[in-house]
Structure formats: structure tokens, C-alpha cells
Design a protein around this motif. Structure first.
Motif, PDB file in Angstrom:
ATOM      1  N   GLN A 296      46.359 -10.479 -96.683  1.00 38.30           N
ATOM      2  CA  GLN A 296      47.163  -9.713 -95.724  1.00 38.30           C
ATOM      3  C   GLN A 296      46.681 -10.036 -94.319  1.00 38.30           C
ATOM      4  OE1 GLN A 296      49.637  -7.834 -96.748  1.00 38.30           O
ATOM      5  NE2 GLN A 296      49.144  -7.148 -98.799  1.00 38.30           N
TER       6      GLN A 296
ATOM      7  N   GLU B 261      48.648   1.046 -97.516  1.00 31.51           N
ATOM      8  CA  GLU B 261      49.788   0.187 -97.869  1.00 31.51           C
ATOM      9  C   GLU B 261      49.283  -1.178 -98.363  1.00 31.51           C
ATOM     10  OE1 GLU B 261      52.162  -1.600 -94.888  1.00 31.51           O
ATOM     11  OE2 GLU B 261      53.765  -2.102 -96.292  1.00 31.51           O
ATOM     12  N   ASP B 262      48.325  -1.763 -97.635  1.00 28.10           N
ATOM     13  CA  ASP B 262      47.780  -3.066 -98.046  1.00 28.10           C
ATOM     14  C   ASP B 262      47.159  -2.989 -99.439  1.00 28.10           C
ATOM     15  OD1 ASP B 262      48.583  -4.165 -95.695  1.00 28.10           O
ATOM     16  OD2 ASP B 262      46.599  -4.209 -94.754  1.00 28.10           O
TER      17      ASP B 262
ATOM     18  N   PHE C 230      49.836  -2.711-102.090  1.00 29.75           N
ATOM     19  CA  PHE C 230      50.504  -4.008-102.246  1.00 29.75           C
ATOM     20  C   PHE C 230      49.641  -4.964-103.070  1.00 29.75           C
ATOM     21  CE2 PHE C 230      51.530  -8.328-100.972  1.00 29.75           C
ATOM     22  CZ  PHE C 230      52.909  -8.348-101.185  1.00 29.75           C
TER      23      PHE C 230
ATOM     24  N   ASN D  21      47.986   2.455 -92.955  1.00 26.67           N
ATOM     25  CA  ASN D  21      48.222   1.008 -93.048  1.00 26.67           C
ATOM     26  C   ASN D  21      47.336   0.365 -94.102  1.00 26.67           C
ATOM     27  OD1 ASN D  21      50.061   1.230 -90.992  1.00 26.67           O
ATOM     28  ND2 ASN D  21      48.630   0.608 -89.389  1.00 26.67           N
TER      29      ASN D  21
ATOM     30  N   ARG E 242      60.342  -9.546 -99.405  1.00 30.18           N
ATOM     31  CA  ARG E 242      59.771  -8.859 -98.234  1.00 30.18           C
ATOM     32  C   ARG E 242      60.475  -9.357 -96.962  1.00 30.18           C
ATOM     33  NH1 ARG E 242      53.357  -9.015 -97.936  1.00 30.18           N
ATOM     34  NH2 ARG E 242      53.338  -6.812 -97.393  1.00 30.18           N
TER      35      ARG E 242
ATOM     36  N   ASP F 289      53.984   5.003 -88.981  1.00 27.79           N
ATOM     37  CA  ASP F 289      54.053   4.403 -87.641  1.00 27.79           C
ATOM     38  C   ASP F 289      54.757   5.328 -86.653  1.00 27.79           C
ATOM     39  OD1 ASP F 289      52.696   2.055 -87.854  1.00 27.79           O
ATOM     40  OD2 ASP F 289      54.465   0.798 -88.185  1.00 27.79           O
TER      41      ASP F 289
ATOM     42  N   GLU G  25      54.772   3.558 -94.873  1.00 24.38           N
ATOM     43  CA  GLU G  25      53.987   2.996 -93.778  1.00 24.38           C
ATOM     44  C   GLU G  25      54.773   3.083 -92.476  1.00 24.38           C
ATOM     45  OE1 GLU G  25      52.652   0.092 -90.915  1.00 24.38           O
ATOM     46  OE2 GLU G  25      54.496  -0.100 -92.057  1.00 24.38           O
ATOM     47  N   ARG G  26      56.077   2.810 -92.575  1.00 24.40           N
ATOM     48  CA  ARG G  26      56.918   2.846 -91.380  1.00 24.40           C
ATOM     49  C   ARG G  26      57.025   4.271 -90.824  1.00 24.40           C
ATOM     50  NH1 ARG G  26      59.552  -1.459 -89.401  1.00 24.40           N
ATOM     51  NH2 ARG G  26      57.703  -2.369 -90.352  1.00 24.40           N
TER      52      ARG G  26
ATOM     53  N   ARG H 278      45.743   4.105 -88.962  1.00 21.72           N
ATOM     54  CA  ARG H 278      45.005   2.977 -89.561  1.00 21.72           C
ATOM     55  C   ARG H 278      44.821   3.158 -91.065  1.00 21.72           C
ATOM     56  NH1 ARG H 278      43.908  -1.980 -89.496  1.00 21.72           N
ATOM     57  NH2 ARG H 278      43.816  -1.956 -87.232  1.00 21.72           N
TER      58      ARG H 278
ATOM     59  N   GLU I  36      48.697  -4.015 -88.117  1.00 21.39           N
ATOM     60  CA  GLU I  36      49.153  -2.717 -87.661  1.00 21.39           C
ATOM     61  C   GLU I  36      50.190  -2.896 -86.554  1.00 21.39           C
ATOM     62  OE1 GLU I  36      47.232   1.068 -85.439  1.00 21.39           O
ATOM     63  OE2 GLU I  36      45.887  -0.407 -86.301  1.00 21.39           O
ATOM     64  N   ILE I  37      51.437  -3.053 -86.978  1.00 22.97           N
ATOM     65  CA  ILE I  37      52.508  -3.293 -86.020  1.00 22.97           C
ATOM     66  C   ILE I  37      52.980  -1.959 -85.448  1.00 22.97           C
ATOM     67  CG2 ILE I  37      54.768  -4.357 -85.721  1.00 22.97           C
ATOM     68  CD1 ILE I  37      52.743  -6.294 -86.728  1.00 22.97           C
ATOM     69  N   ASP I  38      53.036  -1.905 -84.151  1.00 20.99           N
ATOM     70  CA  ASP I  38      53.548  -0.698 -83.507  1.00 20.99           C
ATOM     71  C   ASP I  38      55.058  -0.749 -83.472  1.00 20.99           C
ATOM     72  OD1 ASP I  38      52.016   1.409 -82.451  1.00 20.99           O
ATOM     73  OD2 ASP I  38      50.887  -0.095 -81.319  1.00 20.99           O
ATOM     74  N   VAL I  39      55.666   0.095 -84.241  1.00 22.33           N
ATOM     75  CA  VAL I  39      57.126   0.164 -84.132  1.00 22.33           C
ATOM     76  C   VAL I  39      57.444   1.425 -83.369  1.00 22.33           C
ATOM     77  CG1 VAL I  39      59.285   0.188 -85.380  1.00 22.33           C
ATOM     78  CG2 VAL I  39      57.345  -1.024 -86.288  1.00 22.33           C
TER      79      VAL I  39
END
Lengths: 227, 227
Positions: free
Chosen positions: B218, A61-62, A65, A58, B90, A100, A96-97, A55, B223-226
Motif C-alpha cells: 500500500q 482500511e489498509d 484490504f 486509514n 479499485r 475523511d 474510509e471516505r 490516521r 491518507e488522501i484528503d478529500v
């Protein structure tokens, strides 16, 4: 006079954003290290902490940005300055990726903790993780120092990670064939290995952002295979 | 007067970039469709064409990035205009990643063409692919029309894709346990299913870029779970 004043303020503000970016990168390296330890020690509590810790990454990152967008709007930078600002949040996106991935590794740890041990595979994953952490640290140094040869050094190590992943893939296939009871755990380990391999691809992306930052051109072989 | 003139030129130039972005999205949908057909028909030639076709998508991403950066530098947009420009690349970044997935699916097709057929699993993957293609088309409409409810509709479908992936995961595990000769092919199919699931995550990202574009904020559950 006025122009110099504006440039200095831009630089100062960008430096503040960069500080946050490096903090973010440190958190990501730590998350990868913790996710790996949780996996190899079957430490479900640590895995949970990693999942929660995502969290914060993330949010960073926001923040980066938003700060960068505001910086562009307010200071209206040109050429290198604009490039520097844009690179900031391109790097943040890749970080960020990777963050994840640390989380998704930890999602599998709870399941794997119930399964039979596969020490050799877990050790291979540990080695991958260590290489990936070192690559990430190096590429962030390359970014801080605008150092192209360091960026390239980080980039080429991605081949090692790919090879480690392929070797582990073959190894895990044999475990699955030997004993059906190994299949579920092996499958999770396959995905975990793949996750580190993809983290390596994102580090390659960052190396290419550094290239763009320094040269103003997109990296030529910018076709990263994210398999 | 002068200001209106500048704004109009910005809009016109952004529209040109948007055209390329939509062209890029169409190519990506086509690549996903072709990769899926190559997989289910064991069409190694088509798979090869998909692998080659990825280059064009990567080039488009570079073009869009360069054009947008130049647009920001020249026109120095503020507020919504800056947001629109930044959103363009993006979205392009996510599209490029989905394009990569079509390519990596095709990398596995040549291997799978040699393996035993697993019609049920391939059909499940086909269904996932169709949902993902529809989501991508819808989210690009949402982007073109600045339509938040359409974006949200595309976003929530990602849960279906996740569920399809989980179901297929269980199904493939049983094939592997039944017969060790199924293990290698099943493993590749697991990764392919996962790839579609990740493509869904990137479409979710695009939906969230649309949210940012329209609202200036935003997306909250960003918080996308990849996995």
C-alpha cells in the motif's frame, strides 16, 4: 471432510476481518459525532483530535484490504464466500471516505471558531449529523445480519439527508445576502453540510454492497448521485 | 504445461477487462471535457447529454466488477495476478466517482445558465478541468505501462489542482462580498471547483493503486484528503 474443514477456516478468518470492519465503523461514527460537537461548541482541541484520529481509520482500511487479499489468495473462495470477502473491502473503502469527511469538517472548525455564530445553521448541521450517524449504524447492522430490509431502510433515509442539505443551502444563501460579513462562515457551513450529504451517499453505497452480498446481483438503481 | 495454459488464459481475460477499463477512462475524460464546455458556453443541451451519459459509465463499472469477480472465482489467481485483478475494480470505482462529478457539474449548469456571467471564475474552472483531464489520461497510461514514475507525476499534480481551488475560493468570496446578486452563482461555482478538486483526489487514489499493483505494498502516504 477436507472441504468442510477449509470452509470453516475461511469463515473463521473472515469473521476476524469483519470484527475489524465493525470496529472501523464504530470509530467513524464516533469521529462524525466528535467533529459535529467540535463544530457546534467551537472546540478547536476536539477538532484537532478528530483530524489526528483519521490516521487510525486509514490504517484499518489498509489492514482490512491486506487481510482480505491474503484470505482470497490462500483460501481461493468461490461464489458467496468470494462475494463476502470482496464486500469486506468495498465496505472498508466507503467507511474510509466517510472518515475523511469527519476530518475535513474538522479542518474548517478552526476557521469557523473565529467567525460569528450562526446557531440556526449549526443546529441544522447537527441534525444532519445525527441522521447520518444513525444510518451508518443501521447499515452496518444490515451488513452483519445480511438483512436486506434494514439495508433498504438505511438507504431511503438518504433522501432526508438530501432534503436537509437543500433546505440549509437556501437558509445559508439568505444569511449571505443579508450581510456580507456572513459570507465566509456560511460558505464553510455549506461545504460542511455537503460533506454530510456525501457521507449519506457512501452509506447508500454500503447498503448496495449488502444487497450484492445477499443476492449476488448489483443493485439496480446503483446510480448514486454524489454531488 | 497445464499451468502455463491457465496463466495465459488469465492474462488474456484480464486484458479484455482492461480494455473496458481504458474505454471507461476515455469516456470519463470526455464527460469532464463536455461538462466544462457546457458550463463555459452555457450549453444546457450538452449538459443534459453529460447527465445522460453517466449511465453508461456506471454500467461499465458494474460490468468490470462482475467480470473481475468471475475471473477471480474461475482462475483463482495468486500474488501479482490476484493483485492485478483486484486493482481493476479499485480503479473502476474511482473512475465511476469521477464520472459522477461530471454529472453533478452538469446538474448545476442549467441553474448557472440563468445567472450573470463570471468569465474569470469560469476560466479558472476551465484550467482546473484541463489539468484534471491530463492527470487522468496520464495515470491511466501509468496503469497500462505499470509505470511508477508516471503515476507519481500524475499524483503530485494534484497539489496544483488544490492550489487552483484555493485561489478560486478566495476569488469567488470577493465577488460575493462585492454584490449579493453574485452570491448564488458564486456558490455553485465554488461547488464545481471543489468537484474538480475531488476528482484530482480520486486520480491520486488511482496512482496509489498503480503503486500497489507494481510493488505489492500500500502507498505509504495513503491518507488522501478529500475535502
Amino acid at each position: 471432510m477436507e472441504k468442510t474443514h477449509i470452509v470453516t477456516r475461511f469463515d473463521k478468518e473472515l469473521k476476524e476481518i469483519d470484527k475489524q470492519l465493525h470496529h472501523m465503523a464504530e470509530l467513524v461514527v464516533q469521529q462524525l459525532a466528535d467533529a459535529t460537537e467540535a463544530l457546534s461548541e467551537k472546540d478547536v482541541k476536539l477538532a484537532k483530535r478528530v483530524r489526528k484520529g483519521d490516521r487510525k481509520i486509514n490504517d484499518l482500511e489498509d489492514t482490512i484490504f491486506d487481510l482480505t487479499t491474503r484470505l482470497i489468495a490462500l483460501r481461493q473462495p468461490m461464489a458467496e464466500d468470494l462475494r463476502s470477502a470482496i464486500t469486506t473491502f468495498r465496505v472498508a473503502t466507503d467507511l474510509e471516505r466517510i472518515g475523511d469527511y469527519a476530518k475535513t469538517i474538522s479542518n474548517r472548525t478552526a476557521i469557523l471558531a473565529e467567525e460569528m455564530p450562526m446557531k440556526s445553521a449549526t443546529n441544522s448541521i447537527k441534525r444532519m449529523s445525527i441522521v447520518v450517524q444513525a444510518m451508518l449504524t443501521e447499515v452496518m447492522e444490515a451488513y452483519a445480519e445480511r438483512d436486506l430490509s434494514k439495508a433498504e431502510h438505511a438507504r431511503v433515509q438518504d433522501e432526508d439527508v438530501d432534503q436537509m442539505n437543500s433546505a440549509l443551502f437556501r437558509e445559508l444563501l439568505t444569511y449571505m445576502m443579508e450581510n456580507p460579513r456572513n459570507i465566509e462562515a456560511s460558505t464553510h457551513l455549506l461545504f460542511i453540510a455537503k460533506t454530510f450529504e456525501r457521507a449519506g451517499d457512501h452509506i447508500t453505497n454500503i447498503a448496495e454492497h449488502v444487497y450484492y452480498l445477499v443476492t449476488g446481483e448489483q443493485y439496480e438503481n446503483g446510480e448514486i448521485d454524489v454531488e
